[in-house]
Design a protein around this motif. Structure first.
Motif, PDB file in Angstrom:
ATOM      1  N   TYR A 209       0.800  -1.350   0.138  1.00 37.34           N
ATOM      2  CA  TYR A 209       0.062   0.079  -0.071  1.00 37.34           C
ATOM      3  C   TYR A 209       0.756   1.165   0.095  1.00 37.34           C
ATOM      4  O   TYR A 209       2.131   1.056   0.373  1.00 37.34           O
ATOM      5  N   PRO A 210       0.551   2.496  -0.550  1.00 33.64           N
ATOM      6  CA  PRO A 210       1.219   3.835  -0.460  1.00 33.64           C
ATOM      7  C   PRO A 210       1.843   3.890   0.648  1.00 33.64           C
ATOM      8  O   PRO A 210       2.899   4.230   0.783  1.00 33.64           O
ATOM      9  N   GLU A 211       1.426   3.731   1.709  1.00 33.30           N
ATOM     10  CA  GLU A 211       1.768   4.058   3.255  1.00 33.30           C
ATOM     11  C   GLU A 211       2.978   3.456   3.493  1.00 33.30           C
ATOM     12  O   GLU A 211       3.968   3.664   4.153  1.00 33.30           O
ATOM     13  N   GLU A 212       3.117   2.490   2.945  1.00 30.46           N
ATOM     14  CA  GLU A 212       4.388   1.220   2.919  1.00 30.46           C
ATOM     15  C   GLU A 212       5.448   1.496   2.275  1.00 30.46           C
ATOM     16  O   GLU A 212       6.654   0.858   2.336  1.00 30.46           O
ATOM     17  N   LEU A 213       5.396   2.435   1.202  1.00 30.25           N
ATOM     18  CA  LEU A 213       6.405   2.721   0.255  1.00 30.25           C
ATOM     19  C   LEU A 213       7.239   4.086   0.643  1.00 30.25           C
ATOM     20  O   LEU A 213       6.642   5.100   1.550  1.00 30.25           O
ATOM     21  N   SER A 214       8.549   4.165   0.434  1.00 32.16           N
ATOM     22  CA  SER A 214       9.479   5.308   0.775  1.00 32.16           C
ATOM     23  C   SER A 214       8.886   6.339  -0.414  1.00 32.16           C
ATOM     24  O   SER A 214       7.935   6.125  -1.339  1.00 32.16           O
ATOM     25  N   GLY A 215       9.178   7.700  -0.146  1.00 33.63           N
ATOM     26  CA  GLY A 215       8.610   8.659  -0.885  1.00 33.63           C
ATOM     27  C   GLY A 215       9.032   8.701  -2.408  1.00 33.63           C
ATOM     28  O   GLY A 215       8.315   8.810  -3.516  1.00 33.63           O
ATOM     29  N   GLY A 216      10.211   8.180  -2.592  1.00 34.02           N
ATOM     30  CA  GLY A 216      10.815   7.760  -4.034  1.00 34.02           C
ATOM     31  C   GLY A 216       9.894   6.817  -4.583  1.00 34.02           C
ATOM     32  O   GLY A 216       9.674   6.997  -5.940  1.00 34.02           O
ATOM     33  N   MET A 217       9.606   5.768  -3.935  1.00 39.04           N
ATOM     34  CA  MET A 217       8.695   4.523  -4.520  1.00 39.04           C
ATOM     35  C   MET A 217       7.319   5.195  -4.845  1.00 39.04           C
ATOM     36  O   MET A 217       6.869   4.586  -6.050  1.00 39.04           O
ATOM     37  N   ARG A 218       6.696   5.990  -4.208  1.00 36.48           N
ATOM     38  CA  ARG A 218       5.564   6.522  -4.296  1.00 36.48           C
ATOM     39  C   ARG A 218       5.716   7.215  -5.656  1.00 36.48           C
ATOM     40  O   ARG A 218       4.786   7.134  -6.506  1.00 36.48           O
ATOM     41  N   ARG A 219       6.651   7.963  -5.599  1.00 31.09           N
ATOM     42  CA  ARG A 219       6.731   8.885  -6.892  1.00 31.09           C
ATOM     43  C   ARG A 219       6.706   8.142  -8.048  1.00 31.09           C
ATOM     44  O   ARG A 219       6.317   8.637  -9.265  1.00 31.09           O
ATOM     45  N   ARG A 220       7.642   7.107  -8.025  1.00 25.65           N
ATOM     46  CA  ARG A 220       7.661   6.242  -9.431  1.00 25.65           C
ATOM     47  C   ARG A 220       6.612   5.423  -9.439  1.00 25.65           C
ATOM     48  O   ARG A 220       6.125   5.054 -10.467  1.00 25.65           O
ATOM     49  N   THR A 221       5.781   5.080  -8.500  1.00 19.06           N
ATOM     50  CA  THR A 221       4.521   4.538  -8.872  1.00 19.06           C
ATOM     51  C   THR A 221       3.366   5.382  -9.402  1.00 19.06           C
ATOM     52  O   THR A 221       2.795   5.053 -10.272  1.00 19.06           O
ATOM     53  N   ALA A 222       3.516   6.838  -9.105  1.00 23.63           N
ATOM     54  CA  ALA A 222       2.659   7.702  -9.610  1.00 23.63           C
ATOM     55  C   ALA A 222       3.009   7.810 -11.030  1.00 23.63           C
ATOM     56  O   ALA A 222       2.195   8.250 -11.993  1.00 23.63           O
ATOM     57  N   LEU A 223       4.133   7.903 -11.288  1.00 22.94           N
ATOM     58  CA  LEU A 223       4.884   7.994 -12.642  1.00 22.94           C
ATOM     59  C   LEU A 223       4.314   6.843 -13.493  1.00 22.94           C
ATOM     60  O   LEU A 223       3.843   6.987 -14.743  1.00 22.94           O
ATOM     61  N   ALA A 224       4.495   5.833 -12.950  1.00 26.18           N
ATOM     62  CA  ALA A 224       4.084   4.365 -13.725  1.00 26.18           C
ATOM     63  C   ALA A 224       2.481   4.513 -14.162  1.00 26.18           C
ATOM     64  O   ALA A 224       2.148   4.026 -15.277  1.00 26.18           O
ATOM     65  N   ARG A 225       1.646   4.944 -13.266  1.00 29.24           N
ATOM     66  CA  ARG A 225       0.285   5.099 -13.477  1.00 29.24           C
ATOM     67  C   ARG A 225      -0.084   6.306 -14.587  1.00 29.24           C
ATOM     68  O   ARG A 225      -0.908   5.887 -15.355  1.00 29.24           O
ATOM     69  N   CYS A 226       0.885   7.407 -14.501  1.00 31.22           N
ATOM     70  CA  CYS A 226       0.455   8.233 -15.656  1.00 31.22           C
ATOM     71  C   CYS A 226       1.014   7.472 -16.981  1.00 31.22           C
ATOM     72  O   CYS A 226       0.432   7.957 -18.130  1.00 31.22           O
ATOM     73  N   LEU A 227       2.059   6.945 -16.967  1.00 28.35           N
ATOM     74  CA  LEU A 227       2.644   6.236 -18.305  1.00 28.35           C
ATOM     75  C   LEU A 227       1.796   5.198 -19.199  1.00 28.35           C
ATOM     76  O   LEU A 227       1.796   5.125 -19.991  1.00 28.35           O
ATOM     77  N   ILE A 228       1.013   4.381 -18.227  1.00 26.29           N
ATOM     78  CA  ILE A 228       0.225   3.596 -18.947  1.00 26.29           C
ATOM     79  C   ILE A 228      -1.272   4.065 -19.039  1.00 26.29           C
ATOM     80  O   ILE A 228      -1.863   3.267 -19.991  1.00 26.29           O
ATOM     81  N   PHE A 229      -1.611   5.361 -18.726  1.00 26.20           N
ATOM     82  CA  PHE A 229      -2.990   5.888 -19.231  1.00 26.20           C
ATOM     83  C   PHE A 229      -3.153   6.082 -20.573  1.00 26.20           C
ATOM     84  O   PHE A 229      -2.219   6.587 -21.161  1.00 26.20           O
ATOM     85  N   SER A 230      -4.154   5.516 -21.028  1.00 30.62           N
ATOM     86  CA  SER A 230      -4.272   5.727 -22.712  1.00 30.62           C
ATOM     87  C   SER A 230      -4.706   7.188 -22.879  1.00 30.62           C
ATOM     88  O   SER A 230      -5.968   7.543 -22.790  1.00 30.62           O
TER      89      SER A 230
END
Length: 200
Positions: A117-138
């Motif tokens: 879950y997001p709260e279990e991630l470091s700040g950098g990991m959350r940032r990269r997760t947000a980036l991943a979500r942005c990249l896969i959106f059509s």
């Protein structure tokens, strides 16, 4: 959509003029990295493009209510009650576990991150997760506001390479403080003060 164009955009907060006579064009295959000091109006420009706020004058061409825009904000905006994988599937329902694993690897994240879950991630990991979500959106257009903030140099370069791969052929506008982002991305660096005559 293959081009976003802002023409003679002006915007003020109360008596303070933030943006004056701004002109900018972002085309497919020609990403733009927008640079400038804090408070100069870069995030305000993002809000104008997204139609969150209206310009005092000027016109924005290439986007309307039907345009699919992939956005990454300064805040991660992950859903805390959902795992990383479920956060990704929110924007792409058919995103397979295998594809998610591969994307995580490209962003230097382990597969096990998908079940956290997001709260279990470091700040950098959350940032990269947000980036991943942005990249896969059509989407037809990609807009990012300080997408790499808080990342070290190696992680930043890894993420830039992923952006380059996943946004190829789309109009891309990235707001940043680092001109090196433009160099890695092969993008045109544009300084806010060069496209707006306001010094706010």
């Amino acid at each position: 959509m293959d081009k976003l164009q802002l023409k003679d955009i002006c915007f003020s907060y109360g008596e303070e003029q933030i943006i004056k006579n701004l002109n900018l064009t972002v085309e497919s295959g020609k990403p733009v990295v927008l640079l400038g000091r804090s408070g100069i109006g870069k995030t305000t420009l993002l809000k104008l493009i997204l139609n969150f706020i209206k310009p005092d004058s000027g016109e924005i061409f290439g986007v309307d209510d039907k345009t699919r825009i992939s956005v990454m904000f300064q805040e991660d905006r992950l859903f805390p009650q959902l795992t990383v994988y479920k956060n990704l599937r929110l924007v792409k329902k058919d995103f397979s576990r295998k594809d998610a694993k591969n994307l995580m690897r490209e962003l230097n994240l382990e597969e096990e991150v998908l079940d956290k879950y997001p709260e279990e991630l470091s700040g950098g990991m959350r940032r990269r997760t947000a980036l991943a979500r942005c990249l896969i959106f059509s989407s037809q257009f990609v807009l990012m506001d300080e997408p790499f903030q808080g990342l070290d140099a190696d992680s930043r370069r890894i993420c830039l390479n992923a952006v380059k791969k996943y946004t190829a052929g789309k109009p891309v506008l990235i707001i940043s403080h680092e001109i090196q982002d433009a160099e890695v991305l092969g993008a045109e660096p544009v300084r806010m003060e060069d496209i707006s005559s306001s010094g706010a």
